[in-house]
Design a protein around this motif. Structure first.
Motif: not given
Length: 573
Positions: A234-260
């Motif tokens: 039981q981690t008892g808090g927010i998983d850092t790996q999950q936060l990094q995954y969310v940030q990575k997904m948001e960066e990917v979609y933001t980069r797609r919008v900027m590139d187009i």
């Protein structure tokens, strides 16, 4: 006549002298001090330049050693005649670059620094008479040292300590206690361990100790923060790996919008942010379905059981054994399930009554297979529940036809709709999922940044170059100043020819000129008044001097003989 001959007596010749000594003797005291001081300054500068050119290149011998080990190392370096120095704070000991490896090997042979981690080499120093407990403790310390070395090889780890809890294994214990381990890591300033690196440390320790589960390994940093997962999971808090995954997904979609959109509007005319709502919950579903046997498909028989029981009763008494008894009975005349009559009574149709009764019982049990389907569904983590995109585009620039100045204009609605459609396609827009895209057109407030002209003397490259050239250039300028200001004038004064003394004839001519010319006499001796006519007339003595000078010019041999006769004491001819 004797006076004239005495005045023309030649000066005695001096012996030849050293030119340097003669020149130095012609200098006054101030010039001598300047010459000696300049030569001493030049000599000091040459010695300093030689010393600076031979300055050794210092390299780190040991860093981050304790005070006790540092003192032992310094004492040993003094015995080995190895020059050394410290860095600021004494964090490292420096020695010349060409002696780093040789000195390090010599100190390692003597066991310095003693604070270094020891491994299984401690097992080589086992002395005779060690108890089993001491042997086990030495093995444990060696294993801890080897694991510490392995963990310290990670780039972010500066130092580490490992504590192993190895219980005694005894066959008489019903339940054996499992070993455990604790790892304390000290990281380099500004660095951190990723989740995968912490997991690697945990599995490294667990795989090195027999029967040590990874859940029994705890990793703690120098601040006391627990880096590994708790044993209960039981981690008892927010998983850092999950936060990094969310940030990575948001960066990917933001980069797609900027590139187009950047090729259409320009690099600095688009700002976009995409927010992703991800589902990290784990769901598991199990279902069991039973289907009845329907249709023309035959059923599958799992098991079948048939039980038959037949009873035969006859009223005649069996006779004696013989051939007649072995004859089988004839076919019955009455139906099997017909009504039985008493003996001697005929039936309603005139058939004779049966003299025997047969009874048969049959039981059959058939078990059929029933269709059964078991389905286990486990939902994946990190599914996208919703995407929201916010995009801001800048006004386009145009030239005002009236004023000729550059102005900004909003984009037409048709173009905004097209860009909104492009953004939706870029992020994979789904209406049923609840995704939303908001694109707005507004004028950007871009402040004008004035270029700061950094002076040449404040530029870092020039400052570093000045520091590098400060010593040689300063030494050269100082040397030239000493040479030109002190040494060169003194050398010129030494090389100047000595003043030639005036001959007697020259002095007589000057005296005659002064006497005869009142103007010259007044210029040379302004304190004297102009002579009168009586004073300017030559006296008898002057006339005799003039005759003697004329005789010496016309007949020098005769004058020389006269002087010689006077010197020898002879009477003149």
């Amino acid at each position: 006549m004797s006076t004239a001959v005495a005045e023309i007596n030649a000066t005695p010749m001096e012996p030849p002298r050293n030119p340097l000594a003669a020149g130095f003797s012609r200098l006054d005291n101030a010039q001598k001090l300047k010459l000696l001081g300049g030569l001493a300054a030049l000599l000091a500068m040459v010695i300093a330049a030689i010393f600076m050119s031979r300055q050794p290149d210092w390299r780190v011998l040991f860093a981050n050693v304790s005070d006790r080990d540092g003192g032992a190392i310094v004492a040993r370096l003094a015995q080995l005649n190895v020059p050394y120095k410290y860095t600021e704070g004494g964090q490292a000991i420096l020695v010349p670059a060409e002696r780093v490896h040789d000195t390090r090997l010599r100190l390692a042979q003597e066991g310095l620094p003693k604070g270094s981690v020891g491994g299984f080499e401690m097992m080589e120093a086992n002395r005779f008479g060690m108890t089993q407990f001491q042997e086990r403790l030495t093995f444990q310390r060696g294993l801890e040292g080897e694991l510490t070395r392995s963990i310290q090889s990670i780039g972010s780890v500066q130092s580490a300590r490992i504590h192993l809890a190895l219980p005694s294994q005894n066959g008489f214990f019903r339940e054996q206690q499992k070993p455990s381990a604790s790892v304390l890591v000290t990281l380099h300033p500004g660095r951190s361990l990723e989740k995968a690196q912490v997991a690697g440390i945990v599995h490294l320790v667990a795989a090195s100790v027999p029967e040590l589960p990874p859940t029994s390994v705890s990793v703690v940093d120098e601040s006391g923060n627990l880096l590994s997962n708790p044993p209960d999971g039981q981690t008892g808090g927010i998983d850092t790996q999950q936060l990094q995954y969310v940030q990575k997904m948001e960066e990917v979609y933001t980069r797609r919008v900027m590139d187009i959109l950047e090729p259409l509007l320009g690099r600095d005319n688009v700002r976009a942010q995409v927010t992703a709502d991800l589902d990290f919950s784990i769901s598991e579903q199990t279902s069991e379905t039973h289907n009845p046997n329907q249709g023309a498909s035959p059923a599958s028989v799992r098991s079948q059981q048939v039980v038959e029981n037949t009873t035969d009763s006859n009223g005649t008494t069996p006779g004696a054994p013989g051939a007649v008894a072995n004859i089988p009975p004839g076919a019955p005349n009455a139906p099997i399930n017909g009504q039985a009559f008493a003996p001697g009574v005929t039936g309603p149709n005139g058939e004779p009554a049966s003299t025997s009764a047969n009874t048969m019982r049959r039981e059959s049990v058939v078990n059929y297979e029933v269709d059964k389907t078991v389905r286990v569904v486990k939902g994946s983590t990190g599914n996208i529940r919703r995407l929201t995109a916010a995009v801001v585009v800048n006004h386009r620039t145009a030239i005002d036809p009236k004023t000729g100045k550059e102005i900004t204009q909003p984009l037409p609605p048709e173009q905004l709709e097209q860009m909104t459609a492009l953004v939706r396609e870029a992020i994979g827009f789904k209406q049923e999922r609840g995704d939303s895209v908001n694109l707005m057109n507004a004028a950007f407030n871009i402040p004008k940044v004035e270029a700061v002209d950094t002076p040449l003397w404040r530029q870092p490259d020039n400052i570093e170059l000045a520091r590098t050239l400060a010593w040689p250039v300063g030494a050269l300028i100082l040397g030239l100043a000493v040479l030109l200001g002190f040494v060169r004038p003194s050398l010129k004064a030494m090389n100047a020819p000595p003043p030639v003394p005036d001959s007697d004839e020259t002095k007589l001519k000057q005296l005659e000129t002064v006497v005869n010319d009142p103007n010259e006499r007044s210029e040379l001796m302004p304190g004297l008044a102009a002579p009168t006519a009586a004073e300017t007339a030559p006296t008898a003595h002057q006339l005799r001097l003039a005759d003697a000078r004329r005789l010496a010019k016309e007949n020098p041999v005769a004058v020389a003989n006269i002087v010689k006769t006077w010197v020898n004491g002879e009477a003149p001819a």
